[in-house]
Design a protein around this motif. Sequence first.
Motif, PDB file in Angstrom:
ATOM      1  N   GLY A   1       0.794  -1.225   0.123  1.00  0.00           N
ATOM      2  CA  GLY A   1       0.010   0.238  -0.181  1.00  0.00           C
ATOM      3  C   GLY A   1       1.048   1.143  -0.036  1.00  0.00           C
ATOM      4  N   ASP A   2       0.355   1.909   1.045  1.00  0.00           N
ATOM      5  CA  ASP A   2       1.234   3.485   1.064  1.00  0.00           C
ATOM      6  C   ASP A   2       2.540   3.275   2.175  1.00  0.00           C
ATOM      7  N   GLU A   3       3.025   2.235   2.397  1.00  0.00           N
ATOM      8  CA  GLU A   3       4.032   2.056   3.381  1.00  0.00           C
ATOM      9  C   GLU A   3       5.286   2.805   2.784  1.00  0.00           C
ATOM     10  N   LYS A   4       6.028   3.488   3.654  1.00  0.00           N
ATOM     11  CA  LYS A   4       6.990   4.211   3.258  1.00  0.00           C
ATOM     12  C   LYS A   4       8.163   3.573   2.659  1.00  0.00           C
ATOM     13  N   ILE A   5       8.321   2.496   2.976  1.00  0.00           N
ATOM     14  CA  ILE A   5       9.630   1.548   2.346  1.00  0.00           C
ATOM     15  C   ILE A   5       9.115   0.107   1.977  1.00  0.00           C
ATOM     16  N   VAL A   6       9.653  -0.206   1.047  1.00  0.00           N
ATOM     17  CA  VAL A   6       9.312  -1.697   0.783  1.00  0.00           C
ATOM     18  C   VAL A   6      10.489  -2.183   0.192  1.00  0.00           C
ATOM     19  N   GLY A   7      10.745  -3.728   0.299  1.00  0.00           N
ATOM     20  CA  GLY A   7      11.990  -4.153  -0.223  1.00  0.00           C
ATOM     21  C   GLY A   7      12.225  -5.571  -0.442  1.00  0.00           C
ATOM     22  N   GLU A   8      13.150  -6.112  -0.667  1.00  0.00           N
ATOM     23  CA  GLU A   8      13.292  -7.565  -0.756  1.00  0.00           C
ATOM     24  C   GLU A   8      14.583  -8.042  -0.399  1.00  0.00           C
ATOM     25  N   ILE A   9      15.040  -9.362  -0.399  1.00  0.00           N
ATOM     26  CA  ILE A   9      16.014  -9.918   0.154  1.00  0.00           C
ATOM     27  C   ILE A   9      16.580 -10.667  -0.930  1.00  0.00           C
ATOM     28  N   SER A  10      17.629 -10.787  -1.311  1.00  0.00           N
ATOM     29  CA  SER A  10      18.232 -11.857  -2.517  1.00  0.00           C
ATOM     30  C   SER A  10      19.672 -11.901  -2.036  1.00  0.00           C
ATOM     31  N   HIS A  11      20.108 -13.144  -2.074  1.00  0.00           N
ATOM     32  CA  HIS A  11      21.482 -13.802  -1.824  1.00  0.00           C
ATOM     33  C   HIS A  11      22.623 -13.751  -3.065  1.00  0.00           C
ATOM     34  N   SER A  12      21.813 -13.172  -4.243  1.00  0.00           N
ATOM     35  CA  SER A  12      22.537 -13.506  -5.488  1.00  0.00           C
ATOM     36  C   SER A  12      22.961 -12.001  -5.906  1.00  0.00           C
ATOM     37  N   TYR A  13      22.331 -10.942  -5.600  1.00  0.00           N
ATOM     38  CA  TYR A  13      22.535  -9.801  -6.151  1.00  0.00           C
ATOM     39  C   TYR A  13      24.121  -9.342  -6.151  1.00  0.00           C
ATOM     40  N   MET A  14      24.524  -9.497  -5.032  1.00  0.00           N
ATOM     41  CA  MET A  14      26.032  -8.981  -4.648  1.00  0.00           C
ATOM     42  C   MET A  14      26.819  -9.726  -5.757  1.00  0.00           C
ATOM     43  N   TYR A  15      26.787 -10.885  -6.226  1.00  0.00           N
ATOM     44  CA  TYR A  15      27.699 -11.488  -6.791  1.00  0.00           C
ATOM     45  C   TYR A  15      27.267 -11.840  -8.337  1.00  0.00           C
ATOM     46  N   SER A  16      26.072 -11.235  -8.721  1.00  0.00           N
ATOM     47  CA  SER A  16      25.772 -11.362 -10.007  1.00  0.00           C
ATOM     48  C   SER A  16      26.158 -10.208 -11.045  1.00  0.00           C
ATOM     49  N   ASN A  17      26.534 -10.561 -12.184  1.00  0.00           N
ATOM     50  CA  ASN A  17      27.205  -9.604 -13.014  1.00  0.00           C
ATOM     51  C   ASN A  17      26.253  -8.330 -13.321  1.00  0.00           C
ATOM     52  N   ASP A  18      26.344  -7.163 -13.196  1.00  0.00           N
ATOM     53  CA  ASP A  18      25.666  -6.110 -13.726  1.00  0.00           C
ATOM     54  C   ASP A  18      24.409  -5.920 -13.027  1.00  0.00           C
ATOM     55  N   VAL A  19      23.934  -6.641 -11.964  1.00  0.00           N
ATOM     56  CA  VAL A  19      22.782  -6.451 -11.155  1.00  0.00           C
ATOM     57  C   VAL A  19      22.616  -4.775 -10.786  1.00  0.00           C
ATOM     58  N   TRP A  20      23.829  -4.301 -10.368  1.00  0.00           N
ATOM     59  CA  TRP A  20      23.881  -3.046  -9.935  1.00  0.00           C
ATOM     60  C   TRP A  20      23.335  -2.132 -11.011  1.00  0.00           C
ATOM     61  N   LYS A  21      23.684  -2.258 -12.066  1.00  0.00           N
ATOM     62  CA  LYS A  21      23.084  -1.385 -13.412  1.00  0.00           C
ATOM     63  C   LYS A  21      21.902  -1.726 -13.545  1.00  0.00           C
ATOM     64  N   ARG A  22      21.159  -2.819 -13.447  1.00  0.00           N
ATOM     65  CA  ARG A  22      19.757  -3.090 -13.618  1.00  0.00           C
ATOM     66  C   ARG A  22      19.020  -2.487 -12.278  1.00  0.00           C
TER      67      ARG A  22
END
Length: 188
Positions: free
Chosen positions: A22-43
């Motif tokens: 809804g209108d919550e201030k912050i939403v997010g997710e957790i992923s164990h792969s983002y730091m190690y995956s190529n170019d995720v930071w760009k996406r």
Amino acid sequence: YFFSKHLELGLDWYRSHFAEAGDEKIVGEISHSYMYSNDVWKRIAEMDPAMRLMVCLREPVDRAFADYLDGVKNGLIHGDFETELEGEPPFLQRSYYTRYLAPYVEQFGRDSIHVGVFDELSADPDAYAKKIFAFLGIEEMDLSRAQQQDGTWDELHFTGTGFPRHFYLRYYMYRNYFPLMALGLFRA
């Protein structure tokens, strides 16, 4: 794992996972792969260049050994730990945190990334949580007050990221898993 494995499903699909927020201030997710995956930071930056990110790092040797054990359990690694260390295997390379964090810091800036340490989380979960609440600019809360009589948490209030009322990408069964994890960390 949207930015590392499911990008082809589109941003609308990804955002649909946060509809209940809804209108919550912050939403997010957790992923164990983002730091190690190529170019995720760009996406991630393409979606929101002002994104605030968090990472919880383990002691590098402990992390590498746990990764090794996971590889053995899943049939991906067959040798003993010492033999497998020869040649800098991926499970060891993933402990070179600066290598993987550098592009995120360059893209988002150091102030947009909260770096936590797993040992601090284990030693004092409340203090750890307070640092995250401050980083996110949200009101502090007592996580123990949401706990039910049977030691679980309501799925609506306890998600895989661990912060009631703030993160809504659910990881079902955490209400049952978290008490076991807490007991595993308990020190008499």
